[in-house]
Design a protein around this motif. Sequence first.
Motif, PDB file in Angstrom:
ATOM      1  N   ILE A   1       0.864  -1.187   0.000  1.00  0.00           N
ATOM      2  CA  ILE A   1       0.000   0.000   0.000  1.00  0.00           C
ATOM      3  C   ILE A   1       0.899   1.234   0.000  1.00  0.00           C
ATOM      4  CG2 ILE A   1      -2.050  -1.034   1.045  1.00  0.00           C
ATOM      5  CD1 ILE A   1      -1.089  -0.193   3.746  1.00  0.00           C
ATOM      6  N   ASN A   2       0.389   2.346  -0.502  1.00  0.00           N
ATOM      7  CA  ASN A   2       1.210   3.543  -0.730  1.00  0.00           C
ATOM      8  C   ASN A   2       1.311   4.469   0.473  1.00  0.00           C
ATOM      9  OD1 ASN A   2       1.647   2.735  -3.401  1.00  0.00           O
ATOM     10  ND2 ASN A   2      -0.298   3.647  -4.044  1.00  0.00           N
ATOM     11  N   HIS A   3       0.515   4.223   1.511  1.00  0.00           N
ATOM     12  CA  HIS A   3       0.508   5.141   2.650  1.00  0.00           C
ATOM     13  C   HIS A   3       0.235   4.357   3.924  1.00  0.00           C
ATOM     14  CE1 HIS A   3      -3.667   4.553   1.519  1.00  0.00           C
ATOM     15  NE2 HIS A   3      -4.023   4.977   2.725  1.00  0.00           N
ATOM     16  N   ASP A   4       0.354   5.042   5.055  1.00  0.00           N
ATOM     17  CA  ASP A   4       0.087   4.443   6.356  1.00  0.00           C
ATOM     18  C   ASP A   4      -1.337   4.805   6.788  1.00  0.00           C
ATOM     19  OD1 ASP A   4       0.030   3.475   8.887  1.00  0.00           O
ATOM     20  OD2 ASP A   4       1.668   4.704   9.679  1.00  0.00           O
TER      21      ASP A   4
ATOM     22  N   TYR B   1       2.484  -2.565   4.021  1.00  0.00           N
ATOM     23  CA  TYR B   1       1.808  -3.711   3.424  1.00  0.00           C
ATOM     24  C   TYR B   1       0.463  -3.916   4.097  1.00  0.00           C
ATOM     25  CZ  TYR B   1       6.460  -4.909   1.599  1.00  0.00           C
ATOM     26  OH  TYR B   1       7.671  -4.884   0.973  1.00  0.00           O
ATOM     27  N   GLN B   2      -0.436  -4.568   3.371  1.00  0.00           N
ATOM     28  CA  GLN B   2      -1.752  -4.942   3.893  1.00  0.00           C
ATOM     29  C   GLN B   2      -1.842  -6.465   3.875  1.00  0.00           C
ATOM     30  OE1 GLN B   2      -4.331  -2.678   4.735  1.00  0.00           O
ATOM     31  NE2 GLN B   2      -5.638  -4.348   5.421  1.00  0.00           N
ATOM     32  N   GLN B   3      -2.221  -7.060   4.997  1.00  0.00           N
ATOM     33  CA  GLN B   3      -2.393  -8.512   5.056  1.00  0.00           C
ATOM     34  C   GLN B   3      -3.870  -8.843   4.889  1.00  0.00           C
ATOM     35  OE1 GLN B   3      -0.976 -10.308   8.647  1.00  0.00           O
ATOM     36  NE2 GLN B   3      -0.938 -12.368   7.779  1.00  0.00           N
TER      37      GLN B   3
ATOM     38  N   PHE C   1       0.905  -3.230   8.148  1.00  0.00           N
ATOM     39  CA  PHE C   1       2.171  -3.193   8.878  1.00  0.00           C
ATOM     40  C   PHE C   1       3.240  -2.593   7.979  1.00  0.00           C
ATOM     41  CE2 PHE C   1       1.732  -7.269   6.793  1.00  0.00           C
ATOM     42  CZ  PHE C   1       2.935  -7.398   6.104  1.00  0.00           C
ATOM     43  N   SER C   2       4.389  -2.334   8.587  1.00  0.00           N
ATOM     44  CA  SER C   2       5.523  -1.774   7.834  1.00  0.00           C
ATOM     45  C   SER C   2       6.724  -2.704   7.949  1.00  0.00           C
ATOM     46  CB  SER C   2       5.892  -0.389   8.363  1.00  0.00           C
ATOM     47  OG  SER C   2       6.366  -0.481   9.701  1.00  0.00           O
ATOM     48  N   PHE C   3       7.516  -2.721   6.885  1.00  0.00           N
ATOM     49  CA  PHE C   3       8.787  -3.445   6.897  1.00  0.00           C
ATOM     50  C   PHE C   3       9.735  -2.769   5.913  1.00  0.00           C
ATOM     51  CE2 PHE C   3      11.668  -6.591   5.029  1.00  0.00           C
ATOM     52  CZ  PHE C   3      12.357  -6.972   6.165  1.00  0.00           C
TER      53      PHE C   3
END
Length: 584
Positions: free
Chosen positions: A313-316, A482-484, A475-477
């Motif tokens: 995903i492009n944003h939080d 990313y979206q689960q 979440f972020s890495f």
Amino acid sequence: MNRNNCSEFIWQHYGRIINKNVLYWGNSLIKLNKIKHDLNFLKTCKKEKLILKFVRFHVTSTHAVYKKAIHQFYQNILTDEIKYKERQLTKAYHIPSNFHKTNYNDINKNHFYMFEKIFEKLILKKSKNWIVIHNRKFESLRTEYNRTSDDPNISSTDLIKNYSKRKLTSQEHAALINGLDFVYHNLSFNDKDFVRSVETFFVSLLGRCTDKYDWEEKDIDENTIYNLTPEQLQYAAKLRSISDRFKRNAIKELQSYKNNHKEYLSSLRKLAQDKSIYITRPDKGKGVVILDLNEYINKMHEILNDWSTFKTINHDPTLKKENKLKRILFKQATPCGSHCARLYGLPKVHKTGIPLRSVISSIGNYNHRIAKLLAAKLQPLRKNKYILKDTFDFIKSIKKLNPTLLKHRLVSFDVTSLFTKVPLSYTINSILDKMYGPEHYCPKFIKVKSDWCSKCLNRHNMKILLDIATSDTHFSFNNLHYQQHNVVAMGSPVAPVLTDIFMIHLENKLMDKLKKPGALWYKRCVDDTFVIILKKANNRTFCIVHRVNRPHSDQIIALTAKLTNFKSYVPIVSLDRDNQFLRY
């Protein structure tokens, strides 16, 4: 005639009973020679002061001062094992000699000497294999012994696994050996707390010895005057001298610790500043694992490239989701000051290639508190007669088994990637059916929610909360978001509850299919399952595959198992000759 058709030859010429006696004779000779080789191996290890793996136990670094006592205890365990083997050897000598006399009188002399030669060849072949295995163990143990003797900071049960290109110095190794949870204590002596504690202790010994009681008010500037006898003053002076001596020694001791801690902290800072390595803990057990950072990131990206489970995903969206959740929740679970969840990997050091287990750290995430509440709410649905709490529960269940089951075979099941294979929509619908019953006609025919029946309204609200707590996880890495989707996030408080509920549902469906091939006993702990099946079952690996919600889901739960005997589980449960359970 050779050893392959030996049994058939004896059966044809002498019958079933003599055939058994000859086979028992051969097996007792093999067992006797095996005990001799094992005994020589153990005695050599004791002579060279090699520490075998079966005598070791984990010792924390805080007990390093007792290293000599621990090694002496290792040697005592090894000595006891040698004595046990010697007792076995004494018993084993009588059995072949008895069978030798019996078979000498029952069969033809030519055949008897021929069987002796066959057994000698077989024992010679097995002895070569035993010697190779023992030499391999000697080589490994001697290498380890030389390494630990060269560097005293390295333990024989080293908890640091270094898979990176960086070589640790002895100082860095000593700093990491305490583990990642170790905290260096405060090295400054708190004089005020010490004086306060000594005075409180002295007053508690004396009792009330002032003009005022404890509950009476007094001015801030008013000094407390103690009315002490000469004997009490004498003891007060002794306590003062003891306290001063303790304070001086404590300050000296803390100063010596301070020098060591400075070196350790300096080594830890250097390791933290090295951006080419990644330091973490292993997936199972305690310890420290060091990986090359590039290798770690590449392995994590291999996991994240599974588009059926993750998408970029492009944003939080944390704040947006937090505000949405605030509108439908009560105060207990209302999120505030949420931050994005973080993904990290734990190395599976017990597997080849050191794969990573992905874990989402959801503490502080917008849906963490609601996930905790839902996990507590769903606990009653986890209860099942097949579930084991822990290893001790497994041992209790094994001990209660009917002795007649011990002649059958034990099957070890492993559910492949359980957390990432649980179909969320199917599991959530199953939970809602158990809590509120089948879905009514209200959502289909009544447009206004306020007119729905209480059961349908509660079911709808619960579904929204379960969707938010499970499927709507981001979440972020490595500075990417990313979206689960479609799977349970490992690390969420509700994840183990959902997986247990789904496995219970699956077991109820598949239990009849397991009983058909001969399943007699079934127990499970998370994704590890033990089943006792009939001894006559096919001696092959079998797999039960159940496709859930076939029209709408691609998730497959695969349960693979290997057939084995109870003797293969000696590390778990010890059996005596009558298959009676002795110890864990």
